[in-house]
Design a protein around this motif. Structure first.
Motif, PDB file in Angstrom:
ATOM      1  N   THR A 816       0.158  19.273  -1.533  1.00 35.56           N
ATOM      2  CA  THR A 816      -0.183  20.182  -0.434  1.00 35.56           C
ATOM      3  C   THR A 816      -0.490  19.310   0.766  1.00 35.56           C
ATOM      4  OG1 THR A 816      -2.591  20.228  -0.767  1.00 35.56           O
ATOM      5  CG2 THR A 816      -1.273  21.715  -2.142  1.00 35.56           C
ATOM      6  N   LYS A 817      -0.928  19.919   1.863  1.00 33.68           N
ATOM      7  CA  LYS A 817      -1.274  19.106   3.020  1.00 33.68           C
ATOM      8  C   LYS A 817      -2.545  18.300   2.773  1.00 33.68           C
ATOM      9  CE  LYS A 817      -4.040  22.473   5.622  1.00 33.68           C
ATOM     10  NZ  LYS A 817      -4.179  23.157   6.926  1.00 33.68           N
ATOM     11  N   ASN A 818      -3.292  18.644   1.717  1.00 32.72           N
ATOM     12  CA  ASN A 818      -4.549  17.958   1.434  1.00 32.72           C
ATOM     13  C   ASN A 818      -4.518  17.103   0.170  1.00 32.72           C
ATOM     14  OD1 ASN A 818      -5.712  21.018   2.499  1.00 32.72           O
ATOM     15  ND2 ASN A 818      -6.200  19.169   3.649  1.00 32.72           N
ATOM     16  N   LEU A 819      -3.520  17.276  -0.677  1.00 37.02           N
ATOM     17  CA  LEU A 819      -3.482  16.577  -1.961  1.00 37.02           C
ATOM     18  C   LEU A 819      -2.175  15.811  -2.114  1.00 37.02           C
ATOM     19  CD1 LEU A 819      -4.881  19.321  -4.386  1.00 37.02           C
ATOM     20  CD2 LEU A 819      -6.092  17.306  -3.521  1.00 37.02           C
ATOM     21  N   SER A 820      -2.275  14.587  -2.648  1.00 39.76           N
ATOM     22  CA  SER A 820      -1.086  13.793  -2.934  1.00 39.76           C
ATOM     23  C   SER A 820      -1.215  13.190  -4.318  1.00 39.76           C
ATOM     24  CB  SER A 820      -0.907  12.683  -1.895  1.00 39.76           C
ATOM     25  OG  SER A 820      -1.974  11.748  -1.975  1.00 39.76           O
ATOM     26  N   LEU A 821      -0.085  12.962  -4.945  1.00 38.28           N
ATOM     27  CA  LEU A 821      -0.054  12.385  -6.283  1.00 38.28           C
ATOM     28  C   LEU A 821       0.862  11.171  -6.283  1.00 38.28           C
ATOM     29  CD1 LEU A 821      -0.776  12.563  -9.341  1.00 38.28           C
ATOM     30  CD2 LEU A 821       1.294  13.958  -9.617  1.00 38.28           C
ATOM     31  N   ARG A 822       0.378  10.078  -6.877  1.00 38.43           N
ATOM     32  CA  ARG A 822       1.190   8.885  -7.058  1.00 38.43           C
ATOM     33  C   ARG A 822       1.142   8.496  -8.535  1.00 38.43           C
ATOM     34  NH1 ARG A 822       1.935  10.168  -2.487  1.00 38.43           N
ATOM     35  NH2 ARG A 822       2.081   8.856  -0.616  1.00 38.43           N
ATOM     36  N   ILE A 823       2.303   8.188  -9.107  1.00 34.48           N
ATOM     37  CA  ILE A 823       2.350   7.585 -10.437  1.00 34.48           C
ATOM     38  C   ILE A 823       3.239   6.360 -10.347  1.00 34.48           C
ATOM     39  CG2 ILE A 823       2.011   9.781 -11.622  1.00 34.48           C
ATOM     40  CD1 ILE A 823       4.986   9.598 -12.440  1.00 34.48           C
ATOM     41  N   GLY A 824       2.951   5.377 -11.177  1.00 34.58           N
ATOM     42  CA  GLY A 824       3.763   4.176 -11.080  1.00 34.58           C
ATOM     43  C   GLY A 824       3.375   3.140 -12.099  1.00 34.58           C
ATOM     44  N   ALA A 825       3.991   1.984 -11.943  1.00 37.32           N
ATOM     45  CA  ALA A 825       3.744   0.861 -12.836  1.00 37.32           C
ATOM     46  C   ALA A 825       3.729  -0.424 -12.025  1.00 37.32           C
ATOM     47  CB  ALA A 825       4.807   0.788 -13.921  1.00 37.32           C
ATOM     48  N   ALA A 826       2.685  -1.211 -12.215  1.00 37.32           N
ATOM     49  CA  ALA A 826       2.659  -2.570 -11.701  1.00 37.32           C
ATOM     50  C   ALA A 826       3.143  -3.479 -12.839  1.00 37.32           C
ATOM     51  CB  ALA A 826       1.239  -2.959 -11.279  1.00 37.32           C
ATOM     52  N   ASN A 827       4.054  -4.382 -12.510  1.00 36.54           N
ATOM     53  CA  ASN A 827       4.712  -5.207 -13.540  1.00 36.54           C
ATOM     54  C   ASN A 827       5.449  -4.300 -14.525  1.00 36.54           C
ATOM     55  OD1 ASN A 827       5.601  -7.266 -15.165  1.00 36.54           O
ATOM     56  ND2 ASN A 827       3.564  -8.070 -15.650  1.00 36.54           N
ATOM     57  N   LEU A 828       6.340  -3.490 -13.969  1.00 34.40           N
ATOM     58  CA  LEU A 828       7.074  -2.477 -14.730  1.00 34.40           C
ATOM     59  C   LEU A 828       7.793  -3.052 -15.939  1.00 34.40           C
ATOM     60  CD1 LEU A 828       8.222   0.471 -14.861  1.00 34.40           C
ATOM     61  CD2 LEU A 828      10.090  -0.357 -13.399  1.00 34.40           C
ATOM     62  N   LEU A 829       8.352  -4.244 -15.824  1.00 31.59           N
ATOM     63  CA  LEU A 829       9.176  -4.823 -16.884  1.00 31.59           C
ATOM     64  C   LEU A 829       8.386  -5.712 -17.831  1.00 31.59           C
ATOM     65  CD1 LEU A 829      12.360  -5.680 -14.773  1.00 31.59           C
ATOM     66  CD2 LEU A 829      11.809  -3.583 -16.031  1.00 31.59           C
ATOM     67  N   ASN A 830       7.042  -5.675 -17.727  1.00 31.45           N
ATOM     68  CA  ASN A 830       6.169  -6.356 -18.698  1.00 31.45           C
ATOM     69  C   ASN A 830       6.431  -7.863 -18.743  1.00 31.45           C
ATOM     70  OD1 ASN A 830       4.012  -6.005 -20.517  1.00 31.45           O
ATOM     71  ND2 ASN A 830       5.383  -6.119 -22.275  1.00 31.45           N
ATOM     72  N   VAL A 831       6.441  -8.488 -17.564  1.00 28.23           N
ATOM     73  CA  VAL A 831       6.718  -9.918 -17.460  1.00 28.23           C
ATOM     74  C   VAL A 831       5.424 -10.716 -17.647  1.00 28.23           C
ATOM     75  CG1 VAL A 831       7.562 -11.738 -15.918  1.00 28.23           C
ATOM     76  CG2 VAL A 831       8.671  -9.485 -15.941  1.00 28.23           C
ATOM     77  N   TYR A 832       5.528 -11.819 -18.384  1.00 27.50           N
ATOM     78  CA  TYR A 832       4.409 -12.730 -18.614  1.00 27.50           C
ATOM     79  C   TYR A 832       4.799 -14.133 -18.162  1.00 27.50           C
ATOM     80  CZ  TYR A 832       1.600  -9.567 -21.543  1.00 27.50           C
ATOM     81  OH  TYR A 832       0.818  -8.530 -22.001  1.00 27.50           O
ATOM     82  N   PRO A 833       3.803 -14.998 -17.885  1.00 26.37           N
ATOM     83  CA  PRO A 833       4.137 -16.418 -17.700  1.00 26.37           C
ATOM     84  C   PRO A 833       4.721 -16.994 -18.988  1.00 26.37           C
ATOM     85  CG  PRO A 833       1.896 -15.927 -16.950  1.00 26.37           C
ATOM     86  CD  PRO A 833       2.365 -14.724 -17.709  1.00 26.37           C
ATOM     87  N   ALA A 860      -1.874   6.496 -12.501  1.00 25.65           N
ATOM     88  CA  ALA A 860      -1.693   7.749 -11.777  1.00 25.65           C
ATOM     89  C   ALA A 860      -2.849   7.890 -10.802  1.00 25.65           C
ATOM     90  CB  ALA A 860      -1.648   8.939 -12.729  1.00 25.65           C
ATOM     91  N   ARG A 861      -2.549   8.336  -9.575  1.00 29.08           N
ATOM     92  CA  ARG A 861      -3.575   8.422  -8.534  1.00 29.08           C
ATOM     93  C   ARG A 861      -3.457   9.758  -7.812  1.00 29.08           C
ATOM     94  NH1 ARG A 861      -2.577   3.895  -5.963  1.00 29.08           N
ATOM     95  NH2 ARG A 861      -4.261   2.791  -7.037  1.00 29.08           N
ATOM     96  N   LEU A 862      -4.563  10.474  -7.758  1.00 23.04           N
ATOM     97  CA  LEU A 862      -4.648  11.723  -7.007  1.00 23.04           C
ATOM     98  C   LEU A 862      -5.469  11.462  -5.762  1.00 23.04           C
ATOM     99  CD1 LEU A 862      -4.010  14.807  -7.013  1.00 23.04           C
ATOM    100  CD2 LEU A 862      -6.290  15.131  -8.035  1.00 23.04           C
ATOM    101  N   GLY A 863      -4.862  11.683  -4.590  1.00 21.04           N
ATOM    102  CA  GLY A 863      -5.552  11.470  -3.334  1.00 21.04           C
ATOM    103  C   GLY A 863      -5.838  12.779  -2.635  1.00 21.04           C
ATOM    104  N   PHE A 864      -6.942  12.823  -1.896  1.00 21.65           N
ATOM    105  CA  PHE A 864      -7.275  14.038  -1.163  1.00 21.65           C
ATOM    106  C   PHE A 864      -7.759  13.683   0.231  1.00 21.65           C
ATOM    107  CE2 PHE A 864     -11.246  12.845  -3.292  1.00 21.65           C
ATOM    108  CZ  PHE A 864     -12.169  12.936  -2.263  1.00 21.65           C
ATOM    109  N   LYS A 865      -7.579  14.624   1.145  1.00 25.27           N
ATOM    110  CA  LYS A 865      -8.057  14.491   2.514  1.00 25.27           C
ATOM    111  C   LYS A 865      -8.336  15.893   3.042  1.00 25.27           C
ATOM    112  CE  LYS A 865      -6.267  11.559   5.447  1.00 25.27           C
ATOM    113  NZ  LYS A 865      -5.361  10.896   6.425  1.00 25.27           N
ATOM    114  N   PHE A 866      -9.565  16.094   3.527  1.00 24.58           N
ATOM    115  CA  PHE A 866      -9.966  17.405   4.051  1.00 24.58           C
ATOM    116  C   PHE A 866     -10.622  17.243   5.412  1.00 24.58           C
ATOM    117  CE2 PHE A 866     -10.107  17.810  -0.581  1.00 24.58           C
ATOM    118  CZ  PHE A 866      -9.271  18.898  -0.762  1.00 24.58           C
TER     119      PHE A 866
END
Length: 866
Positions: A816-833, A860-866
């Motif tokens: 909505t104009k007040n709510l946002s959703l983000r989903i994702g992966a940091a290091n998506l491919l599971n890389v190690y040293p 997953a991140r739910l953001g809001f702004k009012f």
């Protein structure tokens, strides 16, 4: 995870047909020059954008009657109602809002970041936090700024609790941190172990929640002549939020994938671990007409991660290897209240309380450091800590005869208190408690300053003069732990037949709390020093194409003397699209109070074998006996030369740099009790080895920073691509020892310690970020390449970590104009040293290098702004 992504995509498609009101236009200054990177937000929503490289923008507003907020550093913020318009061009008026601070690197209030003669990165923290998986400031900057490096440590005592970070591969204490342009206090921790910042103190950036930050400015140039000690590598300026009449916040959940895969000899006890939760909120209120007060509350909790080596393949020194668990609560405020015609009172600061739980090395069942009656199967001590960080800065800004005057006082304190749990004191046998207060340390700093600045519009094409005085008081304390945390109860005094008193160990067991022996009464100290600094700088715009900046600063320390440093920088616009910039300066860093006075007895592990060691203070009898001189300041010569270019929607900056540092302070290697020069003294102290802080080595660092950016509006869509890279090379000079230790350079600062120093400056790090936004949908893809790192293990073997590429992906949707959703992966491919053996510094299969050793992180991140 795959099913979740598909479901979210379907949801996004279903909503992209929502009614929108598209508005576009151009943002310029009073001279009709395009303002690049001006921020446009729809009031009361998450919708926003920034201007392109020709000052244009396009935004899908929620309705034809929406109100847009236009802001740009150095210009007054404007709120404009659309009233049905589809085209809105805005002219920004120069001026300083109460919430605005100077761009780091210049004291002129009439210069933007793109006009400075040295490289300054401006990082929009709100945008970065929305689109990446990293939760704390250090890790966020690690993946955004190529010249910034921070690695989470494991098995490194205090460094597990406060992450050391570096800029351009120099020491953590060679980067100055400011908040709203005011010097921030350092952490009380001095890093003894770990792969980064050994022997250094530094500033704990993670004590400032990302949710309280509007932007971060990184000055990639020596700046001691402008800001004083510690600014050899550069300056990081954290600018707090000043927004009003809106509430924003985020709720983020995440977890790591615990299994590195079949290529690694790891016995992961769970499929997923390191679960985390972050909840924050920010709210600003307007005070009178132009005043504000902005408040932030932030809470984060995270569990341990664990990647132990397979005991069937390796000698196991640690059953628990991974990140520490933590609970962190922070509160910050940023406020300003106008009074009179041209004056305002401002105040900002906050507190952070962090409880951290880190695993120490494993004690085996048959070890002399274990009591089987308490731990039949051995044990893993927990080094836990209570870290309290407080700061408050208050001042008055006013005008006096056309001079901008800023009178300020800033106080900060960091207290680090060790509690060792799941442990014992082996010399107490089965009577031993399993939890000990081990004491800790505290650093407090108070800085008082008065600063004057004035812009002369009719002198040349514009001239700015500034000068000021700064007085600083620092206090460093070590406080002792309870007796059982440090005492060996098996050592008793015996009177022989001649009446002489000797000591003997009747048990043959080590004393103190296992994992981290407490600070003893003999370690307790309470030391002060003062510093007075005076500076002056000037910026001359000879024409609208050529400017020169100069600065000089004199400082006097109560404990080691005075220093004078200068800087000269210039910028020349070759054409309307291309400019050259460069600088040369001298710099310095005063030895920290911790480096001068810190002393402790601790347990180190050498190839899995525990050894009791002592770190002796610079003024101790042992260091004097060995001829170790009094610590003196590090001195530096910096030079940089760069080019900037802007062609429509494409910009490029390339900056080369050179940093020559003399007399770097390091922590020496360990001199053992068998050494003919120091052995008797160590044996009398009942320790196996000793280390010291000393000015031991010179270094020369040269490198190149490259930033390329391109953006394009495609109908209702915006695409932006950024490539940023740092190429770095450090050379080590000869090792300087005391005359008594001549010939012992391999112990004084041996190849192992040298490679840790070099590893803090990886030869390269590159970042390619692709960002796409279409109406409510957002897609962010990032590739980060970490260069090769070479360390030396306890057996003298080189551990080579080849270059690796990490992929991050975030999908977002404005619900909505007040709510946002983000989903994702940091290091998506599971890389190690690259996997090593367990002879590493950490006792695990890896050192703390590159992207770390936790693998994929899903969030997953739910953001809001009012």
């Amino acid at each position: 995870m795959k099913q979740l992504l598909l479901s979210l995509f379907s949801l996004m498609v279903a909503f992209t047909t929502q009614a929108q009101h598209t508005v576009s236009g151009k943002v310029t200054d009073e001279n009709a020059q395009a303002l690049i990177g001006a921020t446009i937000l729809e009031k009361g929503t998450n919708k926003g954008t920034v201007t392109d490289f020709d000052g244009t923008y396009k935004l899908a507003a929620s309705s034809p009657n929406a109100t847009l907020i236009f802001s740009y550093t150095g210009f007054n913020t404007q709120e404009i109602a659309l009233n049905g318009r589809t085209e809105l061009n805005v002219t920004m008026q120069e001026g300083i809002d109460l919430g605005t601070v100077q761009i780091v690197g210049t004291r002129s209030l009439n210069r933007t970041a793109t006009q400075t003669p040295v490289a300054v990165d401006i990082i929009n923290v709100g945008e970065v936090v929305r689109d990446v998986g990293q939760l704390d400031v250090n890790q966020m900057l690690q993946y955004v700024a190529p010249s910034f490096n921070a690695s989470r440590q494991s098995g490194a005592d205090g460094a597990d609790h406060i992450d050391p970070a570096t800029l351009r591969g120099l020491g953590p204490d060679q980067t100055l941190v400011l908040v709203n342009g005011k010097r921030r206090h350092q952490s009380s921790l001095i890093n003894i172990f770990g792969s980064r910042g050994r022997g250094n103190t530094g500033t704990d950036l993670n004590a400032i929640p990302a949710s309280a930050i509007e932007r971060i400015e990184i000055l990639r140039d020596g700046a001691s002549a402008q800001y004083g000690s510690d600014a050899i590598a550069g300056v990081i300026n954290v600018v707090l939020k000043s927004s009003v009449e809106e509430a924003t916040g985020n709720v983020t959940v995440g977890t790591f994938k615990a299994d590195p895969g079949s290529d690694f000899d790891v016995t992961a006890p769970e499929d997923y671990d390191g679960r985390s939760l972050n909840v924050n909120t920010n709210y600003g209120v307007r005070i009178a007409k132009d005043g504000f007060a902005n408040f932030t509350l932030d809470y984060m909790t995270k569990e341990h991660t664990n990647r132990p080596a397979d005991p069937s393949a390796f000698d196991i020194y640690r059953q628990q290897y991974g990140d520490a668990a933590a609970d962190v609560f922070s509160g910050f405020v940023n406020a300003a209240v106008p009074f009179g015609e041209n004056s305002s009172f401002y105040l900002f600061g906050g507190f952070t309380h962090r409880f951290t739980d880190a695993y120490a090395w494993t004690r085996s069942p048959d070890s002399e450091r274990n009591v089987p009656e308490i731990y039949p199967n051995g044990f893993n001590p927990h080094i836990t800590s209570n870290i309290d960080d407080q700061s408050v800065s208050a001042g008055i800004r006013t005008k006096y005869k056309n001079w901008d005057v800023d009178v300020n006082n800033t106080f900060g304190k960091n207290r680090f208190h060790y509690i060792i749990d799941g442990t014992l004191n082996a010399s107490l046998l089965e009577r031993s408690p399993t939890r000990f207060d081990a004491g800790g340390f505290q650093l407090a700093q108070n800085t008082t300053s008065i600063n004057f600045s004035r812009f002369f519009a009719n002198t040349l094409a514009g001239t700015n003069f500034a000068f000021g005085v700064e007085h600083r008081v620092e206090n460093y304390e070590i406080f002792a732990g309870e007796e059982g945390s440090w005492r060996n109860y098996g050592i008793v005094e015996v009177v022989d037949s001649n009446g002489f008193i000797t000591t003997t160990d009747v048990l043959g067991r080590p004393g103190g709390s296992q994992g981290f022996p407490g600070f003893q009464p003999a370690d307790v100290l309470d030391e002060f020093r003062t510093n007075l600094g005076v500076y002056a700088d000037a910026e001359f715009d000879f024409t609208d194409k050529f400017m020169v900046a100069t600065a000089a600063r004199y400082e006097n320390y109560s404990d080691f003397g005075s220093t004078l440093n200068g800087k000269l920088a210039a910028r020349f616009a070759v054409t309307d699209n291309i400019a050259l910039r460069g600088s040369v300066s001298t710099g310095f860093r005063a030895p920290s109070l911790a480096q001068i006075y810190f002393r402790s007895t601790f347990t180190d592990f050498v190839s899995g074998v525990p050894v009791d060691k002592i770190i002796a203070g610079n003024n101790s009898p042992i260091t004097r006996a060995l001829g170790i001189p009094q610590l003196k300041e590090e001195t530096a010569t910096n030079a940089s030369l760069g080019i900037t270019a802007s062609f429509g929607s494409f910009t490029a900056t390339i900056d080369g740099y050179y940093v020559d540092i003399k007399d770097r302070i390091v922590l020496t290697g360990a001199f053992e009790d068998s050494d003919p020069d120091i052995g008797d003294e160590l044996q009398a102290l009942n320790v196996g080895a000793a280390q010291f802080f000393t000015n031991a080595i010179d270094t020369k660092t040269k490198g190149v920073d490259i930033i390329l950016s391109w953006s394009k509006m495609m109908g209702d869509a915006r695409f932006r691509a950024t490539f940023a890279a740092n190429f770095n090379d450090m050379e080590l000079g000869d090792i300087t020892t005391s005359p008594k230790l001549k010939g012992k350079e391999d112990v004084y600062f041996g190849t192992r310690e040298q490679k840790f120093l070099l590893a803090s400056a990886p030869n390269s790090k590159m970042n390619l970020t692709l960002d796409y936004k279409l109406r409510n949908f957002n897609f962010n893809l990032r590739f980060v390449r970490f260069g090769e790192v070479v360390l030396e293990d306890w057996l003298g073997t080189d551990d080579v970590y080849e270059a690796k590429v990490v992929t991050d992906l975030t999908l977002g949707y404005d619900l909505t104009k007040n709510l946002s959703l983000r989903i994702g992966a940091a290091n998506l491919l599971n890389v190690y040293p690259d996997q090593q053996d367990t002879e590493t510094e950490t006792g695990g299969l890896w050192d703390a290098v590159q992207m770390g050793t936790n693998g994929s992180f899903y969030f997953a991140r739910l953001g809001f702004k009012f």
